[in-house]
Design an enzyme around this catalytic site. Structure first.
Site, PDB file in Angstrom:
ATOM      1  N   HIS A 143      22.054  56.733  46.072  1.00  0.00           N
ATOM      2  CA  HIS A 143      23.465  57.070  45.871  1.00  0.00           C
ATOM      3  C   HIS A 143      24.281  56.423  46.985  1.00  0.00           C
ATOM      4  CE1 HIS A 143      22.767  61.004  43.392  1.00  0.00           C
ATOM      5  NE2 HIS A 143      23.225  60.055  42.605  1.00  0.00           N
TER       6      HIS A 143
ATOM      7  N   CYS B 293      25.572  65.359  50.401  1.00  0.00           N
ATOM      8  CA  CYS B 293      25.082  65.709  49.061  1.00  0.00           C
ATOM      9  C   CYS B 293      25.430  67.148  48.704  1.00  0.00           C
ATOM     10  CB  CYS B 293      23.565  65.524  48.979  1.00  0.00           C
ATOM     11  SG  CYS B 293      23.029  63.812  48.970  1.00  0.00           S
TER      12      CYS B 293
END
Length: 292
Positions: free
Chosen positions: A178, A283
């Site tokens: 990511h 996250c």
């Protein structure tokens, strides 16, 4: 010869800005499947420890004056703690994720329902995207990652949803699957008139990107902090900043020093248990940007 005081005063003055976040308590956290290189189901996890570590992050945000909302954790979705993947929000509009892996796809309706209930203009996606995991707002521009999760078509879609310039960046190292594992936005507020710096800055891991993406980052962010592979490998860049306080992994020692030299205030929080699922501080933190 400069004195230590002179060296300190040379760093720009930074301003902390009150942020609004969405988090999810990891009550169901475990690793029973593998959808990134960090996840090893054979390695034991400790849910109570995950909750305790997460609580320290939550408490720190509150202590720093930020507003933190909670979404109810769903049984059977251990990755829901990683709320950054649950959407991307600008100016009161929420773009909902379309998760690549079936293991996470049941999270998306829960996030969509939460956004609607909270009064956000909620947009359902057509393209595979994983929210703020792969979309980062820097000033007026959206940095968008692709290579492992969000598709390139989602970059077009997110640009249409928000009417912003989108800069596509190619991730090449599966450990950094990511964008928020390879780039940290250091200045969530841009513009002297808004109390932020004239130009928002970032920190990034050069080795996580292909040559063209690195060249684009170098051109757009000539003053960026370039983080070492050593600090990147402990998820040092998966951090959260209010413009002054930057919450980082305690193992990212070099990055901590770099931040201090630039006038930021690094604060360490250990989320080692949640790293077993491939996630860190950012996250676990979704920024809720309301309508101006």
């Amino acid at each position: 010869m400069s004195t230590p005081e002179a060296a300190v005063s040379a760093a720009p003055a930074r301003t902390a800005h009150r942020r609004h976040y969405l988090m999810c308590r990891p009550e169901h956290f475990t690793v029973n499947y593998s959808i990134n290189p960090w996840m090893e189901p054979s390695r034991p996890t400790d849910t109570a420890n995950a909750v305790a570590q997460w609580q320290k992050l939550y408490d720190l945000y509150v202590e720093l004056g930020h507003e933190v909302e909670l979404i109810e954790p769903l049984p059977g979705y251990p990755d829901m703690v990683y709320t950054a993947n649950g959407g991307f929000l600008i100016d009161g509009r929420a773009y909902v994720p379309e998760f690549r892996f079936v293991e996470r796809q049941g999270e998306a309706p829960a996030f969509a329902d939460w956004f609607r209930a909270a009064g956000y203009d909620t947009v359902m996606p057509k393209e595979v995207n994983e929210g703020e995991g792969d979309f980062l707002l820097v000033g007026d521009v959206i940095l968008a990652g692709t290579g492992f999760r969000s598709t390139g078509d989602s970059h077009r879609e997110v640009g249409e949803v928000f009417g912003r310039e989108v800069v596509s960046l190619n991730l090449t190292d599966p450990r950094f699957y990511h964008l928020d594992t390879a780039i940290a936005v250091l200045d969530p507020v841009q513009g002297l008139e808004n109390g932020g710096p004239e130009r928002a800055n970032i920190a990034y891991l050069p080795g996580a990107f292909d040559d063209a993406s690195r060249a684009e980052l170098e051109k757009r962010f000539p003053d960026a902090i370039l983080v070492s592979d050593e600090d990147g490998a402990v998820f040092g860049l998966n951090s959260s900043s209010d413009g002054y306080n930057v919450i980082i992994s305690p193992r990212a020692k070099g990055f901590e020093k770099q931040l201090r030299e630039r006038g930021y205030n690094p604060i360490t929080v250990d989320l080692s248990e949640l790293l077993l699922g491939g996630g860190g501080i950012k996250c676990c933190t979704l920024e809720l940007r309301g309508a101006k």
